[in-house]
Design a protein around this motif. Structure first.
Motif, PDB file in Angstrom:
ATOM      1  N   THR A 245       0.948  -0.898  -0.252  1.00 16.75           N
ATOM      2  CA  THR A 245       0.270   0.123   0.086  1.00 16.75           C
ATOM      3  C   THR A 245       0.931   1.156   0.165  1.00 16.75           C
ATOM      4  O   THR A 245       0.092   2.326  -0.928  1.00 16.75           O
ATOM      5  CB  THR A 245      -0.987   0.098   1.061  1.00 16.75           C
ATOM      6  N   ASP A 246       2.187   1.244   0.835  1.00 16.71           N
ATOM      7  CA  ASP A 246       3.499   2.399   0.411  1.00 16.71           C
ATOM      8  C   ASP A 246       3.343   2.553  -0.875  1.00 16.71           C
ATOM      9  O   ASP A 246       3.864   3.441  -0.987  1.00 16.71           O
ATOM     10  CB  ASP A 246       4.453   2.127   1.151  1.00 16.71           C
ATOM     11  N   LYS A 247       2.909   2.238  -2.052  1.00 23.39           N
ATOM     12  CA  LYS A 247       3.324   2.200  -3.202  1.00 23.39           C
ATOM     13  C   LYS A 247       2.260   2.725  -3.857  1.00 23.39           C
ATOM     14  O   LYS A 247       2.033   2.885  -5.383  1.00 23.39           O
ATOM     15  CB  LYS A 247       4.001   0.710  -4.399  1.00 23.39           C
ATOM     16  N   GLY A 248       1.127   3.020  -3.447  1.00 25.31           N
ATOM     17  CA  GLY A 248       0.289   3.520  -3.897  1.00 25.31           C
ATOM     18  C   GLY A 248      -0.997   3.128  -4.647  1.00 25.31           C
ATOM     19  O   GLY A 248      -1.842   3.945  -5.217  1.00 25.31           O
ATOM     20  N   VAL A 249      -1.527   1.991  -4.459  1.00 28.10           N
ATOM     21  CA  VAL A 249      -2.292   1.033  -4.489  1.00 28.10           C
ATOM     22  C   VAL A 249      -2.932   0.756  -3.331  1.00 28.10           C
ATOM     23  O   VAL A 249      -2.981   1.265  -2.075  1.00 28.10           O
ATOM     24  CB  VAL A 249      -2.533   0.109  -5.040  1.00 28.10           C
ATOM     25  N   LYS A 250      -4.862   0.703  -3.696  1.00 29.73           N
ATOM     26  CA  LYS A 250      -5.190   0.741  -2.269  1.00 29.73           C
ATOM     27  C   LYS A 250      -6.420  -0.775  -2.626  1.00 29.73           C
ATOM     28  O   LYS A 250      -6.326  -1.121  -3.572  1.00 29.73           O
ATOM     29  CB  LYS A 250      -6.269   1.770  -2.852  1.00 29.73           C
ATOM     30  N   SER A 251      -7.155  -0.943  -2.101  1.00 30.33           N
ATOM     31  CA  SER A 251      -7.942  -2.106  -1.595  1.00 30.33           C
ATOM     32  C   SER A 251      -9.160  -1.937  -1.493  1.00 30.33           C
ATOM     33  O   SER A 251      -9.592  -1.265  -0.668  1.00 30.33           O
ATOM     34  CB  SER A 251      -7.092  -3.444  -0.362  1.00 30.33           C
ATOM     35  N   LYS A 252     -10.122  -2.803  -2.121  1.00 31.77           N
ATOM     36  CA  LYS A 252     -11.642  -2.704  -1.214  1.00 31.77           C
ATOM     37  C   LYS A 252     -11.927  -4.158  -1.912  1.00 31.77           C
ATOM     38  O   LYS A 252     -11.956  -4.940  -2.779  1.00 31.77           O
ATOM     39  CB  LYS A 252     -12.416  -2.642  -2.988  1.00 31.77           C
ATOM     40  N   GLU A 253     -12.438  -4.795  -0.552  1.00 35.22           N
ATOM     41  CA  GLU A 253     -13.214  -6.289   0.375  1.00 35.22           C
ATOM     42  C   GLU A 253     -14.624  -5.968  -1.435  1.00 35.22           C
ATOM     43  O   GLU A 253     -15.467  -5.379  -0.488  1.00 35.22           O
ATOM     44  CB  GLU A 253     -13.201  -6.573   0.910  1.00 35.22           C
ATOM     45  N   ILE A 254     -14.682  -7.476  -1.680  1.00 37.14           N
ATOM     46  CA  ILE A 254     -15.125  -7.196  -2.621  1.00 37.14           C
ATOM     47  C   ILE A 254     -16.412  -8.933  -2.064  1.00 37.14           C
ATOM     48  O   ILE A 254     -18.249  -9.061  -2.658  1.00 37.14           O
ATOM     49  CB  ILE A 254     -15.583  -8.099  -3.974  1.00 37.14           C
ATOM     50  N   ALA A 255     -15.892  -9.526  -1.355  1.00 37.46           N
ATOM     51  CA  ALA A 255     -16.300 -10.456  -1.033  1.00 37.46           C
ATOM     52  C   ALA A 255     -15.911 -11.078   0.317  1.00 37.46           C
ATOM     53  O   ALA A 255     -14.059 -11.532   0.527  1.00 37.46           O
ATOM     54  CB  ALA A 255     -16.684 -11.971  -2.335  1.00 37.46           C
ATOM     55  N   ARG A 256     -16.422 -12.613   0.747  1.00 35.91           N
ATOM     56  CA  ARG A 256     -15.559 -12.963   2.062  1.00 35.91           C
ATOM     57  C   ARG A 256     -16.259 -13.999   1.413  1.00 35.91           C
ATOM     58  O   ARG A 256     -16.695 -14.879   0.573  1.00 35.91           O
ATOM     59  CB  ARG A 256     -16.175 -12.700   3.809  1.00 35.91           C
ATOM     60  N   ASP A 257     -14.205 -15.187   1.714  1.00 36.33           N
ATOM     61  CA  ASP A 257     -14.162 -16.396   1.435  1.00 36.33           C
ATOM     62  C   ASP A 257     -13.911 -17.725   2.360  1.00 36.33           C
ATOM     63  O   ASP A 257     -12.946 -17.604   2.817  1.00 36.33           O
ATOM     64  CB  ASP A 257     -13.586 -16.655   0.614  1.00 36.33           C
ATOM     65  N   GLY A 258     -14.031 -18.403   2.259  1.00 33.65           N
ATOM     66  CA  GLY A 258     -13.832 -19.551   3.473  1.00 33.65           C
ATOM     67  C   GLY A 258     -12.999 -20.107   2.763  1.00 33.65           C
ATOM     68  O   GLY A 258     -12.687 -20.324   1.317  1.00 33.65           O
ATOM     69  N   ILE A 259     -11.452 -21.366   3.671  1.00 28.92           N
ATOM     70  CA  ILE A 259     -10.842 -22.149   3.052  1.00 28.92           C
ATOM     71  C   ILE A 259     -11.205 -23.378   3.194  1.00 28.92           C
ATOM     72  O   ILE A 259     -10.997 -23.391   4.481  1.00 28.92           O
ATOM     73  CB  ILE A 259      -8.778 -21.566   3.696  1.00 28.92           C
ATOM     74  N   ALA A 260     -11.310 -24.761   2.415  1.00 28.36           N
ATOM     75  CA  ALA A 260     -11.387 -25.571   2.536  1.00 28.36           C
ATOM     76  C   ALA A 260     -10.315 -26.163   2.648  1.00 28.36           C
ATOM     77  O   ALA A 260      -9.654 -26.249   1.791  1.00 28.36           O
ATOM     78  CB  ALA A 260     -12.216 -26.050   1.450  1.00 28.36           C
ATOM     79  N   VAL A 261     -10.609 -27.016   3.601  1.00 31.82           N
ATOM     80  CA  VAL A 261      -9.540 -27.916   3.931  1.00 31.82           C
ATOM     81  C   VAL A 261     -10.020 -29.268   3.591  1.00 31.82           C
ATOM     82  O   VAL A 261     -10.995 -30.104   3.698  1.00 31.82           O
ATOM     83  CB  VAL A 261      -8.492 -28.144   5.418  1.00 31.82           C
ATOM     84  N   ILE A 262      -9.371 -29.751   1.777  1.00 29.49           N
ATOM     85  CA  ILE A 262      -9.784 -30.659   1.279  1.00 29.49           C
ATOM     86  C   ILE A 262      -8.679 -32.182   1.063  1.00 29.49           C
ATOM     87  O   ILE A 262      -7.812 -32.545   1.365  1.00 29.49           O
ATOM     88  CB  ILE A 262     -10.061 -30.648  -0.102  1.00 29.49           C
ATOM     89  N   VAL A 263      -9.506 -33.351   0.926  1.00 31.34           N
ATOM     90  CA  VAL A 263      -8.598 -34.492   0.834  1.00 31.34           C
ATOM     91  C   VAL A 263      -9.481 -35.326  -0.089  1.00 31.34           C
ATOM     92  O   VAL A 263     -10.710 -34.954  -1.123  1.00 31.34           O
ATOM     93  CB  VAL A 263      -8.798 -35.623   2.419  1.00 31.34           C
ATOM     94  N   ASN A 264      -8.863 -36.462  -0.391  1.00 32.63           N
ATOM     95  CA  ASN A 264      -9.663 -37.262  -1.634  1.00 32.63           C
ATOM     96  C   ASN A 264     -10.589 -38.020  -0.864  1.00 32.63           C
ATOM     97  O   ASN A 264     -10.817 -38.194   0.265  1.00 32.63           O
ATOM     98  CB  ASN A 264      -8.714 -38.991  -2.093  1.00 32.63           C
ATOM     99  N   LYS A 265     -12.049 -38.073  -1.559  1.00 33.12           N
ATOM    100  CA  LYS A 265     -13.152 -38.936  -1.393  1.00 33.12           C
ATOM    101  C   LYS A 265     -12.971 -40.010  -0.833  1.00 33.12           C
ATOM    102  O   LYS A 265     -14.327 -39.956  -0.434  1.00 33.12           O
ATOM    103  CB  LYS A 265     -14.148 -38.736  -2.940  1.00 33.12           C
ATOM    104  N   ASP A 266     -12.111 -40.924  -0.947  1.00 36.71           N
ATOM    105  CA  ASP A 266     -11.832 -42.254  -0.539  1.00 36.71           C
ATOM    106  C   ASP A 266     -11.383 -41.674   0.953  1.00 36.71           C
ATOM    107  O   ASP A 266     -11.242 -42.840   1.893  1.00 36.71           O
ATOM    108  CB  ASP A 266     -11.448 -42.863  -1.287  1.00 36.71           C
ATOM    109  N   ASN A 267     -11.358 -40.863   1.542  1.00 40.84           N
ATOM    110  CA  ASN A 267     -10.225 -40.825   2.101  1.00 40.84           C
ATOM    111  C   ASN A 267     -10.710 -41.388   3.877  1.00 40.84           C
ATOM    112  O   ASN A 267     -12.191 -40.431   3.889  1.00 40.84           O
ATOM    113  CB  ASN A 267      -8.957 -39.472   2.585  1.00 40.84           C
ATOM    114  N   SER A 268     -11.340 -41.627   5.179  1.00 43.88           N
ATOM    115  CA  SER A 268     -11.821 -42.512   5.645  1.00 43.88           C
ATOM    116  C   SER A 268     -12.209 -40.865   7.028  1.00 43.88           C
ATOM    117  O   SER A 268     -13.315 -40.525   7.515  1.00 43.88           O
ATOM    118  CB  SER A 268     -12.120 -42.985   6.477  1.00 43.88           C
ATOM    119  N   VAL A 269     -10.897 -40.119   6.416  1.00 45.95           N
ATOM    120  CA  VAL A 269     -10.716 -39.111   7.316  1.00 45.95           C
ATOM    121  C   VAL A 269     -12.689 -37.811   7.370  1.00 45.95           C
ATOM    122  O   VAL A 269     -11.911 -37.188   6.266  1.00 45.95           O
ATOM    123  CB  VAL A 269      -9.719 -38.243   7.681  1.00 45.95           C
ATOM    124  N   SER A 270     -12.886 -37.111   8.931  1.00 49.28           N
ATOM    125  CA  SER A 270     -14.324 -36.239   7.947  1.00 49.28           C
ATOM    126  C   SER A 270     -13.641 -34.827   8.818  1.00 49.28           C
ATOM    127  O   SER A 270     -14.871 -34.014   8.403  1.00 49.28           O
ATOM    128  CB  SER A 270     -15.943 -37.045   8.130  1.00 49.28           C
TER     129      SER A 270
END
Length: 292
Positions: A245-270
């Motif tokens: 931001t010190d270089k002169g750019v600004k940000s604007k939030e347009i949405a909020r997103d979650g980060i999903a921790v993913i595994v293979n569908k055959d993995n028994s861990v839930s």
């Protein structure tokens, strides 16, 4: 040594690559969820990686504020959301992470600290693994860019955000078409790109005088491109650093997103805890049966 998977992998090559990955990480089609964990991460510069390592304590800071990413050195590196999904889908021992809005039925999202990865839980604050989707406004934000931003932040634009599976910004302001025309370029985060493409498509239907080009890369590249005037609008799936931001750019939030921790569908861990994610990605936990 890190193995980097390229975005433009054709199906046949991808299948071969997944087989190769399995032989080198005791992970792929013949494995089960009791063996060695194949850790999959994103490339440096990825906003998703930046948010993930911060939220799970994989990144540490010294007394001077210098950051260290402690992701294990032999993590397999993917350079887009799509390749992350393909890699986890093809490796029964894999664990990875993606934008919640990009979650596909071909992989399984784990509960984190007992909470399901869902838009509703992000809204309620019970699923705490979330980050902002930002646009980056730099020196080339012209009249057409400003009009597109007005559309994104309008009631109409935020309805698209919600429809695509993200948490929208609160607004009651409707979009009013301006006389803006021309071409604008939007570049950056591969996590933000699918949503931005939907927004651009809808916007061009109400203002056909503006053509929007969306280019996928990563958050850091998007921020740099907006800063240097290479693009009109940058995309970042993380907050901007002070030196940015010190270089002169600004940000604007347009949405909020979650980060999903993913595994293979055959993995028994839930489900998994935040502490277990941190230990997996720093190499303290190396086998699936250590989670039980």
């Amino acid at each position: 040594m890190k193995k980097v998977l390229a975005v433009g992998v054709i199906a046949a090559m991808a299948a071969t690559m997944f087989t190769a990955c399995g032989s080198s990480s005791s992970g792929s089609s013949g494995s089960d969820s009791s063996g060695k964990i194949s850790v999959i991460s994103r490339e440096e510069g990825s906003g998703t990686r930046g948010a993930f390592i911060e939220l799970f304590g994989i990144e540490t800071k010294d007394k001077d504020g210098n950051k260290t990413d402690n992701t294990i050195k032999d993590a397999e590196i993917t350079n887009s959301t799509a390749v992350m999904i393909q890699t986890v889908q093809g490796n029964k021992s894999a664990i990875g992470y993606i934008s919640l809005g990009s979650l596909a039925s071909s992989v399984k999202a784990l509960k984190v600290d007992g909470n399901e990865a869902s838009v509703e839980n992000v809204k309620k604050g019970t699923y705490k693994v979330s980050r902002p989707f930002n646009i980056v406004i730099g020196k080339k934000t012209n009249a057409a860019s400003k009009d597109f931003i007005n559309y994104i932040m309008s009631k109409e634009g935020q309805k698209i955000v919600e429809k695509e599976g993200y948490v929208p910004e609160d607004t009651s302001k409707s979009y009013t078409k301006s006389d803006a025309s021309g071409k604008i370029s939007v570049a950056g985060s591969s996590s933000v790109t699918p949503l931005m493409e939907k927004l651009a498509e809808a916007y061009q239907k109400v203002n056909s005088d503006v053509k929007v080009e969306v280019q996928e890369s990563d958050s850091t590249t998007g921020i740099t491109s907006a800063t240097e005037g290479v693009c009109n609008i940058g995309m970042a799936s993380r907050d901007l650093e002070k030196e940015e931001t010190d270089k002169g750019v600004k940000s604007k939030e347009i949405a909020r997103d979650g980060i999903a921790v993913i595994v293979n569908k055959d993995n028994s861990v839930s489900e998994i805890t935040s502490e277990q994610v941190q230990k997996i990605y720093t190499g303290e936990i190396t086998k699936w049966d250590e989670l039980k």
